[in-house]
Design a protein around this motif. Structure first.
Motif, mmCIF file in Angstrom:
data_model
loop_
_atom_site.group_PDB
_atom_site.id
_atom_site.type_symbol
_atom_site.label_atom_id
_atom_site.label_comp_id
_atom_site.label_asym_id
_atom_site.label_seq_id
_atom_site.Cartn_x
_atom_site.Cartn_y
_atom_site.Cartn_z
ATOM 1 N N CYS A 237 13.264 16.579 -12.848
ATOM 2 C CA CYS A 237 12.292 16.233 -13.897
ATOM 3 C C CYS A 237 10.857 16.465 -13.421
ATOM 4 N N PHE A 238 10.677 16.579 -12.116
ATOM 5 C CA PHE A 238 9.351 16.838 -11.560
ATOM 6 C C PHE A 238 9.198 18.290 -11.101
ATOM 7 N N TRP A 239 10.236 18.842 -10.494
ATOM 8 C CA TRP A 239 10.123 20.195 -9.949
ATOM 9 C C TRP A 239 10.005 21.268 -11.038
ATOM 10 N N ILE A 240 10.833 21.184 -12.074
ATOM 11 C CA ILE A 240 10.795 22.218 -13.115
ATOM 12 C C ILE A 240 9.474 22.202 -13.886
ATOM 13 N N PRO A 241 8.981 21.035 -14.364
ATOM 14 C CA PRO A 241 7.670 21.038 -15.011
ATOM 15 C C PRO A 241 6.539 21.519 -14.095
ATOM 16 N N ALA A 242 6.647 21.250 -12.789
ATOM 17 C CA ALA A 242 5.614 21.701 -11.857
ATOM 18 C C ALA A 242 5.531 23.223 -11.819
#
Length: 505
Positions: A237-242
């Motif tokens: 949920c953090f890596w892909i949006p980043a």
């Protein structure tokens, strides 16, 4: 093609070129700011997964969200000063890169915590994880504060005050587009990615204890297995949006220009502040201008106070919606994410409608439409909470519809306060005024975060939402006091420069 009155005596070619750049500026900033929300609202969807794996309480989440909200407000305020002086284009792109970096760091929070403590499980590691989570969220919120001020400066330079409420309300749907896309995407991530640990009895026991669920109850076990099957999904949920945010920063830098003059176009009629030079002030004049247009402007302060109430209501729903719907209404995380996304979709329509109504019903006096919206939001939130309590078997679809209609109304004031602040302060102080309003708004967000976490743990979710309704009523009362305010502050600005002896006219 007939010349439109807002463009004065411009020729048709200039009007066409200006409209092309105006549309480009609106679309690029909309997409860019929506991506800011992609690396901001992902946290609310990841929270249930973090609770399931590590037992982090609502109170801990509330403290982290609250502190982050204060930092965001201060960052918006500080960046308002910076953006009014320097390149909005560069600042907005750099801010998004920094948000991406903080999200990458959050995804590796467990690894960082294990490296610091020397253990990969247990109370020491979890306490360190909460600290790392707090630091990365606070940093992210500080970088998030770079996102809005450039837009607050760019849009009044490209949009006439007579159209600002309509067109900037369309732009403001970027909040909802970004938040809806984030919760849907992250809901999908939480329900499809991660490791399948459903065969590990220790994992099952940990999740049951952290969520206070009974594995012998079928419905509880279903919820436990949903988290066990997608262990560690919250990291993505953090890596892909980043990754998306990095691409967004490049897009912003390539697509934006700071104002019409930077591409050889004239300044919009009726937006001249009275300053003789477009690029410089006499010694001390800038400070005196801000004092007149912002610090001593009663309408700016009224909007700031109203923003506290608006943000308590808005963020109480948006930040805590997935958790409330899973814990109090028994929804799965995917279903709760879709419910919040529907809230955001209705908010998109409501935001555009509020802007249109401000220009067409209230002659650009957006504060009057804010009053209508706060009343509507309070009524539908009351229906959302009360009817399921008093009517057994009340349809979930109808309940979610009331939540969606509350979203339709609550996002109107959120957008219109920024528009009203920009108009009242004029384009030369729009970012500063919006920065000040942002401090008040995110003070409200801080109160919402801390208050919701503590009250939900001690008194239950219904008490939380009754208080949110009361806050909505106070917001409506605040807007009543502003009913007779003018549309904008350009006449006030002209008087300032006349008193300075620097007026062009």
């Amino acid at each position: 093609m007939a010349k439109e009155s807002i463009y004065g005596n411009w020729d048709d070619a200039t009007i066409r070129r200006f409209k092309s750049w105006q549309t480009r500026t609106i679309l690029v900033t909309m997409i860019g700011y929506a991506i800011y929300y992609f690396v901001r609202k992902n946290f609310s969807v990841a929270m249930p997964g973090l609770t399931a794996q590590y037992g982090i309480s609502n109170t801990s989440f509330g403290i982290v969200i609250g502190i982050g909200s204060l930092i965001y407000g201060l960052s918006r305020f500080a960046n308002g000063f910076i953006v009014d002086k320097y390149s909005a284009r560069i600042i907005m792109a750099v801010g998004l890169i920094l948000c991406a970096l903080s999200n990458f760091a959050f995804g590796f929070g467990v690894n960082i915590s294990a490296w610091i403590t020397g253990v990969d499980a247990g109370p020491d590691m979890i306490n360190m994880l909460i600290l790392v989570m707090a630091v990365t969220i606070v940093l992210n919120q500080a970088f998030q504060g770079v996102g809005y001020p450039p837009c607050a400066r760019l849009l009044p330079s490209w949009i006439h005050p007579g159209e600002l409420a309509t067109k900037m309300s369309i732009w403001n749907t970027s909040h909802s587009i970004g938040a809806a896309a984030a919760v849907v995407a992250c809901g999908y991530i939480m329900g499809s990615m991660g490791r399948d640990m459903s065969g590990d009895a220790e994992i099952i026991s940990t999740i049951a204890a952290n969520l206070k669920l009974d594995p012998t109850v079928a419905e509880d076990m279903k919820q436990i297995m949903a988290y066990a099957t997608h262990w560690d999904a919250w990291r993505w949920c953090f890596w892909i949006p980043a990754i998306i945010a990095v691409g967004g920063a490049v897009f912003l830098f390539a697509g934006l220009r700071d104002d019409p003059r930077s591409v050889g176009l004239p300044e919009l009629p009726d937006t001249r502040t009275g300053r003789t030079s477009d690029h410089s002030y006499t010694p001390g004049q800038r400070s005196r201008f801000l004092r007149t247009m912002v610090w001593a402007n009663r309408w700016i302060w009224t909007l700031c106070i109203a923003n506290v109430f608006v943000y308590v209501m808005r963020m109480g729903i948006l930040d805590w919606g997935p958790k409330f719907l899973t814990e109090a209404r028994g929804m799965s995380i995917e279903a709760a994410s879709w419910a919040v996304a529907i809230f955001e979709i209705f908010a998109i329509v409501g935001t555009v409608f509020a802007g249109w109504a401000s220009d067409h019903w209230f002659a650009g006096k957006s504060h009057r439409m804010c009053l209508v919206c706060m009343i509507g939001a309070s009524v539908f939130m009351l229906l959302f909470i009360v009817l399921p309590e008093f009517i057994p078997g009340f349809p979930v679809v109808v309940s979610i519809s009331f939540l969606a209609l509350a979203g339709f109304f609550i996002y109107g004031p959120q957008a219109l306060i920024g528009i009203g602040s920009a108009n009242q302060a004029t384009k030369d102080a729009a970012a500063t005024a919006n920065g000040l309003a942002g401090i008040f708004g995110y003070a409200g967000s801080f109160l919402s975060a801390i208050g919701v976490g503590i009250i939900a743990d001690k008194y239950g979710w219904n008490t939380v939402f009754y208080l949110i309704i009361a806050i909505g009523i106070l917001g409506a009362i605040t807007f009543v006091t502003m009913w007779r305010a003018p549309r904008d502050g350009y006449a006030r600005s002209q008087k300032f420069y006349e008193s300075e002896g620097k007026s062009e006219r």
